[in-house]
Design an enzyme around this catalytic site. Sequence first.
Site: not given
Ligand code: DGY
Length: 322
Positions: A270, A241, A288
């Site tokens: 983001e 993250r 992402h």
């Molecule tokens: C998640 O699943 O948390 C990812 O960041 C999305 O791909």
Amino acid sequence: MSGDRPVLFVTRRLPAAVEARAARDYAARLNPADRKLAAAEILAGAEGAAAILCCPADRLDAALIAALPASLRVIATFSVGTDHIDLAAAAARGLAVCNTPDVLSVATAEIAMLLLLAAARRAGEGERLVRAGRWSGWAPTQLVGRGVSGRRLGILGMGRIGRELAAMARGFGMEIHYRNRSRLPAALAAGAIFHEDEDTFLAASEFLSLNAPGGAGTRQWLNAARIARLPRGAVVVNTGRGTSVEDAALAAALASGHLAAAGLDVYDGEPVVFPGYLGLENVVLLPHLGSATAETRDAMGFRALDGIDAVLAGRPPEFAVA
Ligand code: DGY
């Protein structure tokens, strides 16, 4: 309810097979235009619904959760991460919250490995050079990067994704070090070296991969002080993250040369990207993409629907976070 089928509100367009199953089993309210919805639109869409299937880009904070209709019983997120949902507020309202772990671990680890290699071997710079028509041909000193083989990789967060990355990196001849809430059993660690001490972990990390789930516990974890403790010339990648990184500090270390390179797939705030990264040649920026393979996205959708099915049938969901 709509007819005798419960209403399921889906906030974003999902893979076709997932939407087909949702429409087969529920009175599904879909978002075919895939427009990102404002809080008021999420509330309007959820009116009379028994379930919401949301995504990481939706912010389900305490105020929104408090305003959700009384008909709602479960929120399933199309993600393993849940930092976009106020879990305490959901629990206080008696709402179940389900996520989609496991099925995206390999895909996300692949993107971490890709970023690690791309950053270390200067793939972004090379690609931009060729596309711009500025490549004048092979030269012994052109775009010389650093190899990963024989180097130490520090993994922050040795959960499912971290362990998949460790297995891939071992295949590239890297030595794995990790920090985690607790030491893994030997079978899961597979020889990776656990650091109880943050200083020894940072000092060992010639390459550092952030695989932390986000949230208050890791907010701005990679700050100027920790970056200073990484070896000079280290490479940092983040597929966890964006909130785990203090962007100004990372950009400054990339500009000063203390860090050789970075690869980022996730960003604080983001889709806005910290402007300080955009002019730096030594950072690879992806939008992402961690879980973005066709089979993974199908599996995530099915897992989210499995959770909804279970809650609405009165069974405990397999992957519940609240
Ligand atoms: C998640 O699943 O948390 C990812 O960041 C999305 O791909």
